[in-house]
Structures are given as structure tokens and as C-alpha cells.
Design a protein around this motif. Structure first.
Motif, PDB file in Angstrom:
ATOM      1  N   MET A   1     100.024  95.352   6.414  1.00 39.32           N
ATOM      2  CA  MET A   1      98.824  94.543   6.185  1.00 39.32           C
ATOM      3  C   MET A   1      97.958  95.127   5.070  1.00 39.32           C
ATOM      4  SD  MET A   1      96.127  93.223   9.077  1.00 39.32           S
ATOM      5  CE  MET A   1      97.446  92.421   9.995  1.00 39.32           C
ATOM      6  N   GLY A   2      98.202  96.400   4.723  1.00 40.26           N
ATOM      7  CA  GLY A   2      97.453  97.011   3.634  1.00 40.26           C
ATOM      8  C   GLY A   2      96.257  97.804   4.106  1.00 40.26           C
ATOM      9  N   ARG A   3      95.910  98.848   3.356  1.00 40.46           N
ATOM     10  CA  ARG A   3      94.718  99.656   3.588  1.00 40.46           C
ATOM     11  C   ARG A   3      94.678 100.237   5.008  1.00 40.46           C
ATOM     12  NH1 ARG A   3      90.881  98.948  -0.604  1.00 40.46           N
ATOM     13  NH2 ARG A   3      91.357  97.188  -1.946  1.00 40.46           N
ATOM     14  N   ASN A   4      95.838 100.542   5.588  1.00 37.74           N
ATOM     15  CA  ASN A   4      95.914 101.176   6.903  1.00 37.74           C
ATOM     16  C   ASN A   4      95.108 100.423   7.966  1.00 37.74           C
ATOM     17  OD1 ASN A   4      97.517 103.369   5.937  1.00 37.74           O
ATOM     18  ND2 ASN A   4      95.652 104.255   5.044  1.00 37.74           N
ATOM     19  N   VAL A   5      95.270  99.112   8.001  1.00 35.38           N
ATOM     20  CA  VAL A   5      94.547  98.288   8.956  1.00 35.38           C
ATOM     21  C   VAL A   5      95.342  98.190  10.251  1.00 35.38           C
ATOM     22  CG1 VAL A   5      93.640  95.980   9.412  1.00 35.38           C
ATOM     23  CG2 VAL A   5      93.461  96.963   7.119  1.00 35.38           C
ATOM     24  N   THR A   6      94.656  98.403  11.380  1.00 39.04           N
ATOM     25  CA  THR A   6      95.292  98.248  12.676  1.00 39.04           C
ATOM     26  C   THR A   6      95.448  96.765  12.977  1.00 39.04           C
ATOM     27  OG1 THR A   6      94.276 100.282  13.464  1.00 39.04           O
ATOM     28  CG2 THR A   6      95.102  98.760  15.134  1.00 39.04           C
ATOM     29  N   PRO A   7      96.679  96.291  13.309  1.00 40.56           N
ATOM     30  CA  PRO A   7      96.871  94.856  13.602  1.00 40.56           C
ATOM     31  C   PRO A   7      95.997  94.404  14.763  1.00 40.56           C
ATOM     32  CG  PRO A   7      98.982  95.976  13.306  1.00 40.56           C
ATOM     33  CD  PRO A   7      97.934  97.047  13.376  1.00 40.56           C
ATOM     34  N   LEU A   8      95.518  93.172  14.679  1.00 36.91           N
ATOM     35  CA  LEU A   8      94.646  92.625  15.705  1.00 36.91           C
ATOM     36  C   LEU A   8      95.476  92.113  16.870  1.00 36.91           C
ATOM     37  CD1 LEU A   8      91.582  91.907  16.110  1.00 36.91           C
ATOM     38  CD2 LEU A   8      92.176  89.614  15.377  1.00 36.91           C
ATOM     39  N   GLY A   9      95.160  92.576  18.081  1.00 43.49           N
ATOM     40  CA  GLY A   9      95.868  92.118  19.269  1.00 43.49           C
ATOM     41  C   GLY A   9      95.420  90.737  19.691  1.00 43.49           C
ATOM     42  N   ALA A  10      96.137  90.184  20.667  1.00 41.41           N
ATOM     43  CA  ALA A  10      95.845  88.833  21.114  1.00 41.41           C
ATOM     44  C   ALA A  10      94.779  88.783  22.190  1.00 41.41           C
ATOM     45  CB  ALA A  10      97.123  88.173  21.634  1.00 41.41           C
ATOM     46  N   THR A  11      94.645  89.842  22.988  1.00 39.87           N
ATOM     47  CA  THR A  11      93.679  89.873  24.080  1.00 39.87           C
ATOM     48  C   THR A  11      93.032  91.246  24.149  1.00 39.87           C
ATOM     49  OG1 THR A  11      95.361  90.540  25.685  1.00 39.87           O
ATOM     50  CG2 THR A  11      94.967  88.171  25.421  1.00 39.87           C
ATOM     51  N   GLY A  12      92.043  91.367  25.041  1.00 40.44           N
ATOM     52  CA  GLY A  12      91.383  92.652  25.216  1.00 40.44           C
ATOM     53  C   GLY A  12      90.494  93.040  24.058  1.00 40.44           C
ATOM     54  N   ARG A  13      90.034  92.050  23.302  1.00 39.01           N
ATOM     55  CA  ARG A  13      89.206  92.329  22.123  1.00 39.01           C
ATOM     56  C   ARG A  13      87.728  92.281  22.467  1.00 39.01           C
ATOM     57  NH1 ARG A  13      91.535  87.530  18.602  1.00 39.01           N
ATOM     58  NH2 ARG A  13      91.073  86.551  20.608  1.00 39.01           N
ATOM     59  N   GLY A  14      86.930  92.823  21.572  1.00 44.40           N
ATOM     60  CA  GLY A  14      85.486  92.685  21.664  1.00 44.40           C
ATOM     61  C   GLY A  14      85.057  91.495  20.835  1.00 44.40           C
ATOM     62  N   VAL A  15      84.350  90.539  21.459  1.00 43.38           N
ATOM     63  CA  VAL A  15      83.998  89.278  20.801  1.00 43.38           C
ATOM     64  C   VAL A  15      82.492  89.052  20.903  1.00 43.38           C
ATOM     65  CG1 VAL A  15      84.389  86.791  20.732  1.00 43.38           C
ATOM     66  CG2 VAL A  15      86.240  88.318  21.466  1.00 43.38           C
ATOM     67  N   LEU A  16      81.847  88.852  19.773  1.00 39.08           N
ATOM     68  CA  LEU A  16      80.420  88.538  19.728  1.00 39.08           C
ATOM     69  C   LEU A  16      80.260  87.064  19.376  1.00 39.08           C
ATOM     70  CD1 LEU A  16      77.368  89.063  19.591  1.00 39.08           C
ATOM     71  CD2 LEU A  16      77.709  90.050  17.300  1.00 39.08           C
ATOM     72  N   VAL A  17      79.628  86.312  20.294  1.00 39.40           N
ATOM     73  CA  VAL A  17      79.394  84.879  20.080  1.00 39.40           C
ATOM     74  C   VAL A  17      77.891  84.654  20.006  1.00 39.40           C
ATOM     75  CG1 VAL A  17      79.778  82.542  20.932  1.00 39.40           C
ATOM     76  CG2 VAL A  17      81.463  84.340  21.428  1.00 39.40           C
ATOM     77  N   THR A  18      77.398  84.191  18.866  1.00 38.28           N
ATOM     78  CA  THR A  18      75.970  83.927  18.753  1.00 38.28           C
ATOM     79  C   THR A  18      75.657  82.535  19.303  1.00 38.28           C
ATOM     80  OG1 THR A  18      76.076  83.006  16.507  1.00 38.28           O
ATOM     81  CG2 THR A  18      75.823  85.409  16.716  1.00 38.28           C
ATOM     82  N   GLY A  19      74.430  82.391  19.801  1.00 41.75           N
ATOM     83  CA  GLY A  19      74.008  81.109  20.347  1.00 41.75           C
ATOM     84  C   GLY A  19      74.869  80.663  21.512  1.00 41.75           C
ATOM     85  N   ALA A  20      75.133  81.589  22.446  1.00 41.08           N
ATOM     86  CA  ALA A  20      76.095  81.326  23.519  1.00 41.08           C
ATOM     87  C   ALA A  20      75.442  80.951  24.842  1.00 41.08           C
ATOM     88  CB  ALA A  20      77.011  82.538  23.712  1.00 41.08           C
ATOM     89  N   SER A  21      74.154  80.630  24.844  1.00 35.84           N
ATOM     90  CA  SER A  21      73.476  80.317  26.103  1.00 35.84           C
ATOM     91  C   SER A  21      74.027  79.068  26.768  1.00 35.84           C
ATOM     92  CB  SER A  21      71.971  80.135  25.863  1.00 35.84           C
ATOM     93  OG  SER A  21      71.380  81.345  25.470  1.00 35.84           O
ATOM     94  N   ARG A  22      74.404  78.077  25.961  1.00 30.55           N
ATOM     95  CA  ARG A  22      74.897  76.817  26.507  1.00 30.55           C
ATOM     96  C   ARG A  22      75.687  76.090  25.428  1.00 30.55           C
ATOM     97  NH1 ARG A  22      69.523  72.939  26.946  1.00 30.55           N
ATOM     98  NH2 ARG A  22      68.734  73.248  24.827  1.00 30.55           N
ATOM     99  N   GLY A  23      76.121  74.876  25.738  1.00 34.47           N
ATOM    100  CA  GLY A  23      76.797  74.048  24.752  1.00 34.47           C
ATOM    101  C   GLY A  23      78.086  74.656  24.224  1.00 34.47           C
ATOM    102  N   ILE A  24      78.311  74.505  22.931  1.00 38.21           N
ATOM    103  CA  ILE A  24      79.541  74.990  22.310  1.00 38.21           C
ATOM    104  C   ILE A  24      79.663  76.502  22.472  1.00 38.21           C
ATOM    105  CG2 ILE A  24      80.767  75.262  20.127  1.00 38.21           C
ATOM    106  CD1 ILE A  24      79.557  72.597  19.231  1.00 38.21           C
ATOM    107  N   GLY A  25      78.567  77.232  22.265  1.00 39.38           N
ATOM    108  CA  GLY A  25      78.618  78.681  22.375  1.00 39.38           C
ATOM    109  C   GLY A  25      79.057  79.146  23.746  1.00 39.38           C
ATOM    110  N   ARG A  26      78.547  78.483  24.780  1.00 39.60           N
ATOM    111  CA  ARG A  26      78.961  78.837  26.152  1.00 39.60           C
ATOM    112  C   ARG A  26      80.453  78.585  26.338  1.00 39.60           C
ATOM    113  NH1 ARG A  26      75.837  76.285  31.245  1.00 39.60           N
ATOM    114  NH2 ARG A  26      74.449  78.061  30.824  1.00 39.60           N
ATOM    115  N   ALA A  27      80.949  77.451  25.856  1.00 40.63           N
ATOM    116  CA  ALA A  27      82.372  77.128  25.990  1.00 40.63           C
ATOM    117  C   ALA A  27      83.238  78.132  25.234  1.00 40.63           C
ATOM    118  CB  ALA A  27      82.639  75.713  25.489  1.00 40.63           C
TER     119      ALA A  27
END
Length: 260
Positions: A1-27
């Protein structure tokens, strides 16, 4: 992938969702949690909706974080808090947005300026600042990652009553495409989703009122989207298999608006 990047796994990730109180963000937050990711639920200020979103998430390791995205200093704190709470952010979903009605023929110059400043501060500058802070950590840690921006059909078809909203969503699409090019060497893919009308709490009154039938008729399916349908598109663009979709603006509008 270049520049010694660790491949991204499919699960177990850290995810930041802005505006997640309700609506699309909550989903979106719920969709990531269901597949085993740890989710930081962002809200502008702690309240019952945000706490309800957090409590309903499957799995463990989730956190609720509050910040006004119009305040660059608070955005910096948010990025640091999310990184520490999740053990690193692998996926950023820029979903938070404000939509202030200001049709030009009916809006004073003072109110016009206020609407533009507030809308741009959150929808564009807030997303741009947070993306800078999160992706710079990805680069420094060599972890790769994903950024998914929540754009809008309105960026293409126009928003007569909310011109600043349409303009900032178009800018967000363009920002994502610029960053897709500059961040690719670091294993970071950036893409955008452009939803049409979605059945959220914010627009429930319009869907249930006299204009509801006209809104639903915009799509040949005769309905509007559920938030979960938008979340599924975000989930795909954040997946390892979507690396080659970096730079994409994915229309998710039920064929209510077709770009050529």
C-alpha cells in the motif's frame, strides 16, 4: 500500500461519527457498532437523544463526546478525545450539519450573513478542521483509514430555501475529492455520500404535512429513504473493499435526481 501503512481491517475499528444524536448519524453509528466497531457518538451538546443513541449501540467500547464544530478549539479537543477513547480513529464520518432557511427574496442582509456564517462554520469548516486533525494522526501512526463525508443531492439540484446548505455540501464533495488524491499515498481513502430526502425526525412534519406526497413522488419508488439505507452506503465506503472508490460521490437518492 506504500509508506508502511497498516492495512485497514473490516471490524474492530475506532469510528467517529459527528452529529450522531439521531437521524442519519444515529443509523450510521448503529451500523458500525453492529459489525463490531467501537463508536464515538458526537453531539453538539449532551442531551437525551445522544444518550439514547449511545445506550442502544451493540457491543462495547463506545463513547459519547460533545463539541461545537464551529469552534476550532473544541474540534481539536474532540479529535484528541476520540483518539484516546477509541485507541485511535480508523474511520471518520463527517455527518453533522445545520440547515437554516434563508431564501434570498425573503431574507434580510443581516440574516443572510448569519445563515451563511453558521452553516459554513459547521458544515464545511468544522468538517475540514476535524478531517485535518484525524487524518494527520492516521498519517503519523501509519494506520491508514477512511473518511466518509455526508454530502447531499442538494449540492447538484440546488436548495432554493437553503442556499448555504447546498453550497457547503457541494464544497464538502469537492474537499473529499481533493483529499482523496492527497491522502491516497498514506492508505487513507476519502469519499462522499449524496443522499436525497431521508425520513428523519427533523423533517417528519414536512413528510406528514401537505407537501409529503410531492416529496415522496420525487423518487420513482414513491417514497423517501430510511436512515438505514444511507448508513449502508457509508458502511460500504468505509470498508476495506471500497479502497478503489476513493474520490467517489455516491448518489443515494432513489433515482430522484440523476446526474449526467
Amino acid at each position: 500500500m506504500g509508506r508502511n501503512v497498516t492495512p485497514l481491517g473490516a471490524t474492530g475499528r475506532g469510528v467517529l461519527v459527528t452529529g450522531a444524536s439521531r437521524g442519519i448519524g444515529r443509523a450510521v453509528a448503529a451500523a458500525f457498532a453492529r459489525q463490531g466497531d467501537r463508536v464515538a457518538v458526537h453531539c453538539s451538546a449532551p442531551g437525551p437523544d445522544a444518550r439514547e443513541t449511545l445506550a442502544a449501540l451493540e457491543g462495547e467500547g463506545h463513547v459519547l463526546l460533545a463539541a461545537d464544530l464551529a469552534d476550532p478549539a473544541r474540534v481539536e479537543t474532540l479529535a484528541a478525545e476520540a483518539h484516546d477513547a477509541l485507541g485511535g480513529v480508523d474511520v471518520l464520518v463527517n455527518n453533522a450539519a445545520v440547515m437554516v432557511a434563508h431564501p434570498l427574496p425573503e431574507t434580510s442582509y443581516e440574516d443572510w450573513q448569519a445563515a451563511w456564517h453558521r452553516t459554513a462554520a459547521v458544515n464545511l469548516f468544522g468538517a475540514a478542521n476535524l478531517t485535518h486533525l484525524v487524518t494527520r494522526r492516521m498519517i503519523d501512526e501509519g494506520r491508514g483509514g477512511r473518511v466518509v463525508n455526508m454530502g447531499s443531492r442538494g449540492a447538484f439540484r440546488g436548495e432554493p430555501a437553503h442556499p448555504a446548505y447546498g453550497a457547503t455540501k457541494a464544497a464538502l464533495h469537492a474537499l473529499g475529492q481533493s483529499l482523496a488524491v492527497s491522502l491516497a499515498p498514506y492508505g487513507i481513502a476519502v469519499a462522499s455520500v449524496a443522499p436525497g430526502f431521508v425520513a428523519t425526525e427533523r423533517v417528519a412534519g414536512r413528510l406528514e404535512g401537505p407537501e409529503g406526497a410531492d416529496i415522496r413522488s420525487q423518487s420513482p419508488f414513491g417514497r423517501v429513504a430510511d436512515p438505514e439505507e444511507i448508513a449502508s452506503a457509508v458502511l460500504y465506503l468505509a470498508s476495506p473493499g471500497a479502497l478503489w472508490s476513493s474520490g467517489t460521490v455516491l448518489d443515494v437518492n432513489g433515482a430522484s435526481y440523476l446526474r449526467t
